[in-house]
Write a protein that holds these residues in place. Structure first.
Motif, PDB file in Angstrom:
ATOM      1  N   TYR A 619     -38.755   2.796   1.572  1.00  0.00           N
ATOM      2  CA  TYR A 619     -39.843   3.443   0.836  1.00  0.00           C
ATOM      3  C   TYR A 619     -39.772   4.969   0.963  1.00  0.00           C
ATOM      4  O   TYR A 619     -40.121   5.698   0.032  1.00  0.00           O
ATOM      5  N   ALA A 620     -39.337   5.434   2.126  1.00  0.00           N
ATOM      6  CA  ALA A 620     -39.234   6.885   2.314  1.00  0.00           C
ATOM      7  C   ALA A 620     -38.212   7.487   1.357  1.00  0.00           C
ATOM      8  O   ALA A 620     -38.452   8.544   0.748  1.00  0.00           O
ATOM      9  N   TYR A 621     -37.079   6.834   1.195  1.00  0.00           N
ATOM     10  CA  TYR A 621     -36.044   7.364   0.297  1.00  0.00           C
ATOM     11  C   TYR A 621     -36.379   7.121  -1.170  1.00  0.00           C
ATOM     12  O   TYR A 621     -35.998   7.913  -2.036  1.00  0.00           O
ATOM     13  N   VAL A 622     -37.075   6.046  -1.490  1.00  0.00           N
ATOM     14  CA  VAL A 622     -37.520   5.832  -2.871  1.00  0.00           C
ATOM     15  C   VAL A 622     -38.509   6.917  -3.279  1.00  0.00           C
ATOM     16  O   VAL A 622     -38.504   7.390  -4.429  1.00  0.00           O
ATOM     17  N   ARG A 623     -39.344   7.318  -2.314  1.00  0.00           N
ATOM     18  CA  ARG A 623     -40.350   8.336  -2.622  1.00  0.00           C
ATOM     19  C   ARG A 623     -39.701   9.655  -3.036  1.00  0.00           C
ATOM     20  O   ARG A 623     -40.259  10.399  -3.866  1.00  0.00           O
ATOM     21  N   VAL A 624     -38.564   9.982  -2.461  1.00  0.00           N
ATOM     22  CA  VAL A 624     -37.873  11.234  -2.812  1.00  0.00           C
ATOM     23  C   VAL A 624     -36.720  10.966  -3.794  1.00  0.00           C
ATOM     24  O   VAL A 624     -35.869  11.834  -3.997  1.00  0.00           O
ATOM     25  N   ARG A 625     -36.684   9.749  -4.375  1.00  0.00           N
ATOM     26  CA  ARG A 625     -35.712   9.361  -5.405  1.00  0.00           C
ATOM     27  C   ARG A 625     -34.262   9.442  -4.909  1.00  0.00           C
ATOM     28  O   ARG A 625     -33.343   9.749  -5.665  1.00  0.00           O
ATOM     29  N   ASP A 626     -34.109   9.148  -3.615  1.00  0.00           N
ATOM     30  CA  ASP A 626     -32.753   9.049  -3.061  1.00  0.00           C
ATOM     31  C   ASP A 626     -32.385   7.564  -3.036  1.00  0.00           C
ATOM     32  O   ASP A 626     -32.405   6.890  -1.999  1.00  0.00           O
ATOM     33  N   PHE A 627     -32.027   7.042  -4.218  1.00  0.00           N
ATOM     34  CA  PHE A 627     -31.804   5.607  -4.347  1.00  0.00           C
ATOM     35  C   PHE A 627     -30.502   5.166  -3.690  1.00  0.00           C
ATOM     36  O   PHE A 627     -30.360   3.986  -3.339  1.00  0.00           O
ATOM     37  N   ARG A 628     -29.597   6.061  -3.527  1.00  0.00           N
ATOM     38  CA  ARG A 628     -28.348   5.674  -2.874  1.00  0.00           C
ATOM     39  C   ARG A 628     -28.597   5.202  -1.451  1.00  0.00           C
ATOM     40  O   ARG A 628     -28.118   4.141  -1.031  1.00  0.00           O
ATOM     41  N   ARG A 629     -29.383   5.973  -0.674  1.00  0.00           N
ATOM     42  CA  ARG A 629     -29.710   5.569   0.700  1.00  0.00           C
ATOM     43  C   ARG A 629     -30.657   4.360   0.698  1.00  0.00           C
ATOM     44  O   ARG A 629     -30.588   3.505   1.583  1.00  0.00           O
ATOM     45  N   ALA A 630     -31.555   4.328  -0.294  1.00  0.00           N
ATOM     46  CA  ALA A 630     -32.476   3.193  -0.356  1.00  0.00           C
ATOM     47  C   ALA A 630     -31.709   1.889  -0.534  1.00  0.00           C
ATOM     48  O   ALA A 630     -31.990   0.878   0.145  1.00  0.00           O
ATOM     49  N   PHE A 631     -30.717   1.876  -1.454  1.00  0.00           N
ATOM     50  CA  PHE A 631     -29.912   0.669  -1.653  1.00  0.00           C
ATOM     51  C   PHE A 631     -29.063   0.361  -0.425  1.00  0.00           C
ATOM     52  O   PHE A 631     -28.849  -0.811  -0.086  1.00  0.00           O
TER      53      PHE A 631
END
Length: 712
Positions: A619-631
Motif C-alpha cells: 500500500y505504501a508503494y501504491v500510494r506513491v505509484r511505485d507499482f514496480r516495487r508493489a508488484f
C-alpha cells in the motif's frame, strides 16, 4: 544450683546466625526472649534462664546474633543467682549492671527508663507487612471461638497492645499485669487471632513469647497454628522459620503434631517461601509424622506455585494416598486447580467424577475452578452447563461463580447478559462486589459502539451502593473512555484514582497511554511514560507497542527509537508487530524509502514478515505509484505464503489488477510489434529530408500582422 547468666551480643541484623541454645553446663532448657535492638549496637546485656516446670515444656525464641565482638582483657563477672519463682522479678534481678548507653543519633528515650532496647527497623518496616483495613478490625467474629473464653481478660490484653508506648513490647507491658488465674490457653488463642487480624504482627509475636514465659507454659500447637499464618501473611518468613526451628520438639512431644507442620508450611506458602516449605515437609517425613489431607492440599498448591507440572502433582497425590491420606475436597480441589491451570479441563472433570464416585460431593470451589478454566478458554457454553449442573445438584452458587460467568461475557462484549447475571445474583441474596461491577464496566467499555457513557453509569451505580472502586475498576473505566476518544475524561479518572490513594497498575498506565495514543497527544504520552519510570512501574509488551505506535505515527521517530532502546534493556526486544507499526508510521509520513531497511532489520533479528508487513509495504508503494516495487513485494508475499484473509486480499488485488491490465495492454502491444517486425509485416516509414526546425511537417503556418494564424 545457681546458673550463670547467658551474655548475648547482637547488632541490627536479620541475616546473622543463631548461636547455640544450650551451653555445655546447662542442665535444663533455657528460655529466651525476642530481643529488642538497642540504640547503640555495641550495648551488652544479659538475660538469665529460668528452670522450667516439670509439667510444661518451654518454647525457644533465640536471639538473632552476629559473631561476638572482641573480648576485653577483663573477665566478665559471673553472678550467683538465687532461685526466684516470679519470672518477671527474676528478669530484673539478673539484668546486666552495665550502664545505659549515651544518646546516639536522633534516638531520644526517657531518663531512668527500665529498658534500653528498641525494635529493629526490619521489624517495623511497613512495606513488608500486609495492608489490613482497620475499619473491619472489630467486626469479624470467629465461629470457632470457645464459649469459655474470658472476654474481660482478652479485652484487657488487647487494650494494652493497642496503647503501647514507643520502645515498649507487649511482653514488657504485660509483666506487671495480674489476671488472677483467668488467663488460659483459649484466651491466649483469641488474643493471637485478633492481633493477627489487626495486622499487629510484632505484638502478636511478642505475646507468643510472653506465653512461653508463663508458668505453666501457655504455648501449644494451637497457638503455633494461629501464629504461623499471621507471620506468613505479613511476609515474615525468617521469623516464622526462627520460631519453628526452635520449638521444643524433643522436650515436648505434643509439638510433633501434623497441625504444627501444616501451619508452618501454610505460612511459608503465603509469603512465597516455597523451597523452605518443602524443607519443612521433608523434616516432617524424617520425623515419621503422618501427613493428612491438609498437608496434601498445601503441598500440591506449593507445587503449582513453584511451576511443577500437573503430572508431578498427580504423582504426589498418589503418594499421599499410599500413605493413607484419603480423598478430600481440599486436596482434590488443589489438584483440579493444577490441571485447570495447564488447560487440562477434561482431565479435571474426570478427577471430579472420581471424587463423586467415592461419595464426596463437589463443592462450589471445585465448580468455580473448572468453570473459570472453561470461560478463559472462551468455552462459555461448557461453563454454563456446569452452572446448571450446580443448581441441579443443590450446590449454591457463590459470588465467585457469578463473577466467573460475568467476566467471560464481559470478554465477549455482551453487557446485556452481564446485567441479567447481576440481577440474578441479587435475587439469590448475594451482594455484588467490586469485581462484579468491574466486569460490567469492562463489558460496556470494550464495545465498538462507544458506550463509555454506559460504563460511566455502571461506575456511578457501584459507588452509589457503597462499594469502593478498585484499581481494576478505574482501569476498565479509563479503557472505556479511551475507546470512545475521551482522553480528557480518561485523565480525570486517573486523577480520581490517585486522589483515593489507590496505586495504579501497569494495566492502568497502559489504558491511559492508549487513550492519548489515539488522540495523538505525544506530549502527554511522554509525561505518562516518565511518570511510570518515576514510580518504577515496568511496562509490558503491550505498553511498549503503544508507545512506539504513538510516537511514530506523529512523526516522532527519534522518540520511537528511544522507546525501543529503553524497553530493550528490560528484555522487550522488537517483534513483528513493532516493525509493522514502524513501517506504517514511515509510510504515512512519506518515508517509504525506509521500508526496505526495516525489512533487513527484521531479517537480522530472525523475524519473519507476516501478511500485515507485506500489505503495509504494498500500500505504501501504491500510494506513491511505485507499482514496480508493489508488484515485487506482492510476489514475495505469495511466495512466502503470507497472504492475508480473503476480504483484505480481495481489496488488495482489486487495486493491483487495475494497474496490471494497463501494464498487460502495453506489454501486449509491444509484443505484437516485435512479432510483426520479425515476420516482415511491419510497414517501413518513408524517411524524407528532415527540416531542422519543423520536423518534416508539410503544413506550415505563418502569421499576418493583425490577423490569426494562416496556412500556406
Amino acid at each position: 544450683m545457681a546458673l550463670a547468666p547467658l551474655n548475648l551480643h547482637h547488632q541490627l541484623s536479620l541475616s546473622s546466625s543463631v548461636s547455640s541454645l544450650y551451653s555445655s553446663h546447662h542442665r535444663t532448657p533455657q528460655l529466651f526472649k525476642i530481643p529488642k535492638i538497642p540504640p547503640k549496637p555495641s550495648k551488652l546485656f544479659s538475660i538469665s534462664s529460668c528452670t522450667p516446670s516439670s509439667q510444661s515444656s518451654q518454647i525457644f525464641l533465640p536471639f538473632l546474633q552476629t559473631p561476638a565482638r572482641k573480648q576485653s582483657g577483663e573477665p566478665e563477672p559471673v553472678f550467683e543467682i538465687e532461685t526466684i519463682e516470679d519470672p518477671l522479678l527474676k528478669f530484673f534481678k539478673t539484668r546486666s549492671s552495665d550502664p545505659d548507653p549515651t544518646q546516639v543519633g536522633k534516638i531520644s528515650l526517657q531518663k531512668n527508663r527500665k529498658t534500653s532496647w528498641h525494635l529493629a527497623s526490619e521489624f517495623d518496616d511497613p512495606e513488608s507487612e500486609l495492608a489490613i483495613d482497620n475499619s473491619n478490625v472489630s467486626a469479624p467474629q470467629n465461629a470457632e471461638t470457645v464459649s469459655g473464653v474470658e472476654e474481660g481478660v482478652v479485652e484487657k490484653i488487647l487494650g494494652v497492645a493497642r496503647a503501647l508506648k514507643e520502645n515498649v513490647t507487649l511482653g514488657e507491658a504485660l509483666g506487671s499485669c495480674d489476671f488472677g488465674g483467668k488467663l488460659g490457653e483459649e484466651e491466649c488463642l483469641e488474643v493471637l487471632r485478633v492481633l493477627g487480624e489487626e495486622g499487629n504482627v510484632m505484638s502478636c509475636l511478642y505475646f507468643f513469647e510472653w506465653m512461653g514465659l508463663r508458668e505453666p507454659c501457655l504455648v501449644s500447637p494451637k497457638a503455633c497454628s494461629v501464629l504461623f499464618p499471621v507471620l506468613g501473611r505479613a511476609g515474615k518468613g525468617d521469623l516464622l522459620l526462627m520460631v519453628f526451628k526452635n520449638l521444643p520438639f524433643e522436650q515436648n512431644m505434643q509439638f510433633k503434631d501434623v497441625r504444627v507442620y501444616n501451619a508452618a508450611m501454610s505460612g511459608l506458602l503465603l509469603c512465597g517461601r516455597y523451597e523452605d516449605a518443602w524443607k519443612v515437609y521433608e523434616s516432617m517425613e524424617s520425623s515419621n509424622i503422618r501427613p493428612d489431607h491438609v498437608t496434601s492440599s498445601i503441598m500440591i498448591t506449593i507445587m503449582r506455585k513453584r511451576g511443577d507440572s500437573a503430572k508431578n502433582a498427580w504423582k504426589f497425590f498418589e503418594k499421599m494416598n499410599q500413605k493413607g491420606v484419603k480423598w478430600s475436597l481440599e486436596a482434590v480441589g488443589a489438584l483440579i486447580k493444577s490441571f485447570c491451570d495447564e488447560g487440562l479441563k477434561k482431565e479435571a472433570l474426570i478427577i471430579q467424577s472420581e471424587l463423586e464416585k467415592r461419595g464426596i460431593s463437589s463443592n462450589a470451589v471445585i465448580y468455580n475452578t473448572i468453570m473459570d478454566a472453561y470461560s478463559k478458554s472462551n468455552q462459555i457454553e461448557e461453563a454454563e452447563g456446569l452452572f446448571a449442573e450446580m443448581k441441579i445438584k443443590g450446590v449454591a452458587p457463590t459470588a465467585a461463580t457469578y463473577n466467573t460467568l460475568m467476566d467471560a461475557y464481559s470478554r465477549r462484549m455482551q453487557p446485556e447478559i452481564v446485567e441479567k447475571l447481576l440481577q440474578e445474583m441479587e435475587a439469590n441474596g448475594l451482594k455484588p462486589n467490586v469485581k462484579s461491577y468491574t466486569c460490567l464496566i469492562s463489558a460496556y467499555g470494550r464495545q465498538k459502539k462507544k458506550m463509555s457513557d454506559m460504563a460511566s453509569d455502571a461506575f456511578l451505580r457501584m459507588k452509589k451502593v457503597g462499594i469502593k472502586p478498585s484499581s481494576h475498576s478505574y482501569t476498565a473505566l479509563i479503557h472505556a473512555y479511551s475507546v470512545s476518544g475521551w482522553h480528557e475524561k480518561a485523565y480525570m479518572a486517573f486523577d480520581d484514582l490517585l486522589r483515593e490513594g489507590l496505586k495504579p497498575s501497569i494495566e492502568t498506565y497502559t489504558a491511559l497511554l492508549d487513550a492519548f495514543r489515539r488522540a495523538g497527544d505525544t506530549e502527554t504520552l511522554m509525561k505518562i511514560w516518565k511518570m511510570m519510570m518515576r514510580d518504577r512501574v515496568e511496562g509490558t509488551r503491550v505498553t511498549f507497542n503503544i508507545l512506539v505506535d504513538g510516537f511514530a505515527k506523529q512523526g516522532h521517530y527519534s522518540e520511537a527509537r528511544d522507546v525501543v532502546s529503553e524497553f530493550g534493556k528490560l528484555g522487550f526486544h522488537p517483534n513483528v508487530m513493532t516493525y509493522n507499526m514502524l513501517m506504517n508510521a514511515y509510510a504515512r509520513g512519506g518515508q517509504e524509502s525506509k521500508l526496505p531497511q526495516l525489512l533487513k532489520d527484521m531479517a537480522a533479528l530472525n523475524l519473519k514478515p507476516d501478511s500485515v508487513t507485506y500489505s503495509t509495504m504494498i500500500y505504501a508503494y501504491v500510494r506513491v505509484r511505485d507499482f514496480r516495487r508493489a508488484f515485487y513485494y506482492h510476489k514475495q508475499m505469495v511466495k512466502n505464503k503470507q497472504v492475508p484473509d480473503a476480504h483484505s486480499y480481495a481489496k488488495l488485488r482489486a487495486i493491483l489488477d487495475v494497474k496490471a491490465k494497463i501494464n498487460n495492454r502495453n506489454d501486449r502491444s509491444a509484443l505484437m510489434g516485435i512479432i510483426k517486425s520479425s515476420a516482415g509485416l511491419l510497414k517501413q516509414r518513408k524517411k524524407g529530408k528532415k527540416d531542422e526546425f519543423w520536423k518534416n511537417r508539410k503544413t506550415r503556418f505563418s502569421r499576418i500582422p493583425g490577423s490569426s494564424w494562416t496556412s500556406r
